[in-house]
Motif scaffolding. Sequence first.
Motif, PDB file in Angstrom:
ATOM      1  N   ASP A 121       0.826  -1.204   0.000  1.00  0.00           N
ATOM      2  CA  ASP A 121       0.000   0.000   0.000  1.00  0.00           C
ATOM      3  C   ASP A 121       0.862   1.256   0.000  1.00  0.00           C
ATOM      4  N   SER A 122       1.979   1.206   0.715  1.00  0.00           N
ATOM      5  CA  SER A 122       2.888   2.355   0.740  1.00  0.00           C
ATOM      6  C   SER A 122       3.475   2.617  -0.639  1.00  0.00           C
ATOM      7  N   VAL A 123       3.876   1.546  -1.339  1.00  0.00           N
ATOM      8  CA  VAL A 123       4.442   1.696  -2.687  1.00  0.00           C
ATOM      9  C   VAL A 123       3.376   2.187  -3.659  1.00  0.00           C
ATOM     10  N   LEU A 124       2.153   1.659  -3.532  1.00  0.00           N
ATOM     11  CA  LEU A 124       1.075   2.060  -4.440  1.00  0.00           C
ATOM     12  C   LEU A 124       0.768   3.547  -4.324  1.00  0.00           C
ATOM     13  N   ASP A 125       0.972   4.115  -3.148  1.00  0.00           N
ATOM     14  CA  ASP A 125       0.686   5.536  -2.955  1.00  0.00           C
ATOM     15  C   ASP A 125       1.859   6.433  -3.356  1.00  0.00           C
ATOM     16  N   GLU A 126       3.090   5.945  -3.197  1.00  0.00           N
ATOM     17  CA  GLU A 126       4.234   6.848  -3.341  1.00  0.00           C
ATOM     18  C   GLU A 126       5.341   6.327  -4.266  1.00  0.00           C
ATOM     19  N   GLY A 127       5.207   5.117  -4.808  1.00  0.00           N
ATOM     20  CA  GLY A 127       6.307   4.509  -5.546  1.00  0.00           C
ATOM     21  C   GLY A 127       6.538   5.087  -6.935  1.00  0.00           C
ATOM     22  N   ASN A 128       7.768   4.926  -7.421  1.00  0.00           N
ATOM     23  CA  ASN A 128       8.083   5.306  -8.808  1.00  0.00           C
ATOM     24  C   ASN A 128       7.772   4.133  -9.727  1.00  0.00           C
ATOM     25  N   LEU A 132       6.732   0.399  -8.615  1.00  0.00           N
ATOM     26  CA  LEU A 132       5.375  -0.055  -8.911  1.00  0.00           C
ATOM     27  C   LEU A 132       5.382  -1.355  -9.718  1.00  0.00           C
ATOM     28  N   GLU A 133       6.314  -1.486 -10.656  1.00  0.00           N
ATOM     29  CA  GLU A 133       6.403  -2.721 -11.438  1.00  0.00           C
ATOM     30  C   GLU A 133       6.782  -3.897 -10.548  1.00  0.00           C
ATOM     31  N   THR A 134       7.716  -3.667  -9.612  1.00  0.00           N
ATOM     32  CA  THR A 134       8.088  -4.709  -8.653  1.00  0.00           C
ATOM     33  C   THR A 134       6.902  -5.065  -7.764  1.00  0.00           C
ATOM     34  N   CYS A 135       6.175  -4.040  -7.353  1.00  0.00           N
ATOM     35  CA  CYS A 135       4.993  -4.224  -6.515  1.00  0.00           C
ATOM     36  C   CYS A 135       3.937  -5.065  -7.238  1.00  0.00           C
ATOM     37  N   LEU A 136       3.721  -4.789  -8.515  1.00  0.00           N
ATOM     38  CA  LEU A 136       2.747  -5.547  -9.294  1.00  0.00           C
ATOM     39  C   LEU A 136       3.169  -7.013  -9.406  1.00  0.00           C
ATOM     40  N   GLN A 137       4.471  -7.246  -9.610  1.00  0.00           N
ATOM     41  CA  GLN A 137       4.981  -8.621  -9.659  1.00  0.00           C
ATOM     42  C   GLN A 137       4.738  -9.330  -8.325  1.00  0.00           C
ATOM     43  N   GLN A 138       4.968  -8.615  -7.226  1.00  0.00           N
ATOM     44  CA  GLN A 138       4.756  -9.196  -5.898  1.00  0.00           C
ATOM     45  C   GLN A 138       3.283  -9.551  -5.696  1.00  0.00           C
ATOM     46  N   LEU A 139       2.400  -8.675  -6.131  1.00  0.00           N
ATOM     47  CA  LEU A 139       0.967  -8.946  -6.007  1.00  0.00           C
ATOM     48  C   LEU A 139       0.567 -10.169  -6.841  1.00  0.00           C
ATOM     49  N   GLN A 140       1.131 -10.287  -8.036  1.00  0.00           N
ATOM     50  CA  GLN A 140       0.817 -11.437  -8.887  1.00  0.00           C
ATOM     51  C   GLN A 140       1.304 -12.735  -8.249  1.00  0.00           C
ATOM     52  N   THR A 141       2.456 -12.675  -7.572  1.00  0.00           N
ATOM     53  CA  THR A 141       2.960 -13.860  -6.868  1.00  0.00           C
ATOM     54  C   THR A 141       2.044 -14.233  -5.711  1.00  0.00           C
ATOM     55  N   LYS A 158      -5.197  -1.180  -8.745  1.00  0.00           N
ATOM     56  CA  LYS A 158      -4.626   0.111  -8.373  1.00  0.00           C
ATOM     57  C   LYS A 158      -3.197   0.236  -8.898  1.00  0.00           C
ATOM     58  N   ALA A 159      -2.441  -0.850  -8.819  1.00  0.00           N
ATOM     59  CA  ALA A 159      -1.062  -0.832  -9.339  1.00  0.00           C
ATOM     60  C   ALA A 159      -1.066  -0.528 -10.836  1.00  0.00           C
ATOM     61  N   HIS A 160      -1.995  -1.154 -11.565  1.00  0.00           N
ATOM     62  CA  HIS A 160      -2.095  -0.880 -13.001  1.00  0.00           C
ATOM     63  C   HIS A 160      -2.450   0.588 -13.252  1.00  0.00           C
ATOM     64  N   LYS A 166       1.902   7.015 -14.711  1.00  0.00           N
ATOM     65  CA  LYS A 166       3.302   7.377 -14.874  1.00  0.00           C
ATOM     66  C   LYS A 166       3.867   7.020 -16.246  1.00  0.00           C
ATOM     67  N   THR A 167       3.223   6.087 -16.968  1.00  0.00           N
ATOM     68  CA  THR A 167       3.763   5.648 -18.261  1.00  0.00           C
ATOM     69  C   THR A 167       2.837   5.939 -19.429  1.00  0.00           C
ATOM     70  N   ASP A 168       1.555   6.205 -19.156  1.00  0.00           N
ATOM     71  CA  ASP A 168       0.546   6.448 -20.186  1.00  0.00           C
ATOM     72  C   ASP A 168       0.344   5.235 -21.088  1.00  0.00           C
ATOM     73  N   GLN A 169       0.628   4.039 -20.580  1.00  0.00           N
ATOM     74  CA  GLN A 169       0.426   2.807 -21.354  1.00  0.00           C
ATOM     75  C   GLN A 169      -1.002   2.316 -21.142  1.00  0.00           C
ATOM     76  N   GLN A 170      -1.769   2.279 -22.219  1.00  0.00           N
ATOM     77  CA  GLN A 170      -3.201   2.009 -22.127  1.00  0.00           C
ATOM     78  C   GLN A 170      -3.522   0.620 -21.582  1.00  0.00           C
ATOM     79  N   GLN A 171      -2.663  -0.370 -21.849  1.00  0.00           N
ATOM     80  CA  GLN A 171      -3.006  -1.728 -21.439  1.00  0.00           C
ATOM     81  C   GLN A 171      -3.183  -1.831 -19.934  1.00  0.00           C
ATOM     82  N   HIS A 172      -2.551  -0.938 -19.181  1.00  0.00           N
ATOM     83  CA  HIS A 172      -2.705  -0.980 -17.725  1.00  0.00           C
ATOM     84  C   HIS A 172      -4.149  -0.692 -17.318  1.00  0.00           C
ATOM     85  N   LEU A 173      -4.819   0.179 -18.050  1.00  0.00           N
ATOM     86  CA  LEU A 173      -6.212   0.490 -17.725  1.00  0.00           C
ATOM     87  C   LEU A 173      -7.097  -0.733 -17.954  1.00  0.00           C
ATOM     88  N   PHE A 174      -6.914  -1.409 -19.083  1.00  0.00           N
ATOM     89  CA  PHE A 174      -7.759  -2.547 -19.414  1.00  0.00           C
ATOM     90  C   PHE A 174      -7.487  -3.726 -18.478  1.00  0.00           C
TER      91      PHE A 174
END
Length: 342
Positions: A121-128, A132-141, A158-160, A166-174
């Motif tokens: 939760d801390s990374v989701l609020d303040e991470g770069n 955030l990519e590491t956080c998403l991997q951790q959540l998937q694990t 939320k991670a997506h 931060k990246t404007d990559q649309q696939q994260h929204l979907f």
Amino acid sequence: MPLPQNVNVILGAGVFGIVCAATLYVVERFKQDRRRHAMAKDLARLDNELSVLRRELDNLLAAQRQKGLKRAKKTKKSESFASSTTTEDYSSAVDADSSDLEFYDVSDDEGATSTDLTQIDSVLDEGNVTELETCLQQLQTLRLEAPDNPELLWRVAKAHYRLFEKTDQQQHLFEGVEACNAALGLRPELANVHKWLAILLGSRTKFQPLKDKILDGLKVKQHVEAALRLSPHDSVLHHMLGRFCYDMAALKWYERKVATAIAADLPQSTYEEALGHFEEAERLNKDEWKKNLLFIAKCKLNMGLVEEGVWVLEKANEVKTDNGADNEDDKEVKELLKKHAR
């Protein structure tokens, strides 16, 4: 709870895009291929992780069986001394020895998950981006261990969203919408599931054709209202509902006609209704919030309360800016002050 970094991205594109619904229509088809490719890569990665987990599980079970065989041999040797021990006493003694049952005890795993979620939760609020990519991997694990845990699923969503910011990559929204929909099917009474689904849907509409834009915009309102019923003291939710009401009130007759042709049940609203939500958001929010003050002022100006509107604009003008969204709000505050202060 920290506010989303860019409420304009959350709100300005969606329902909130119905205001310009008559003109926004472009869909970039090649992005769909990119999303499919990204999903294929994710599935391959997950399959590999599952294979690793299966091997580890087999090793643990094999070790468990070895321990059981050793214990059986020890028990045979000590049978002559066991005549004075009842079956119940023996069972209690075995149950008391938790070392062999440790693998099946989930209490430690739950504690670790709780700790993990606090850090996540801390990374989701303040991470770069990297964090955030590491956080998403951790959540998937973690999801491999608990695939039907809605608390993990809405955090994946939320991670997506944060990565999209931060990246404007649309696939994260979907992909975020998919995670929220899965969580919604498991536990629809979680406020955060509705909240982040509304945020993702509102942002996704920027990349959709006109019909989907309007229909998703209406879903945003439904999920914001559902989240508010479950979490009535969330200032962000009140602001989001205020934005919906404001945009509905601001629709010109021809814009409403176009939108109504697609969604016959398009709701009506007023600036007074929008103002009520913005003022409630202001009351609940502990920090200075330039955007919310700006919309309070805009409601008052549209209601003809010019002096009150100018007073709120002056208050908003004193709030320090600390990110790009605030800079845009600051520009609009100054323009409105220049227009109405006279």
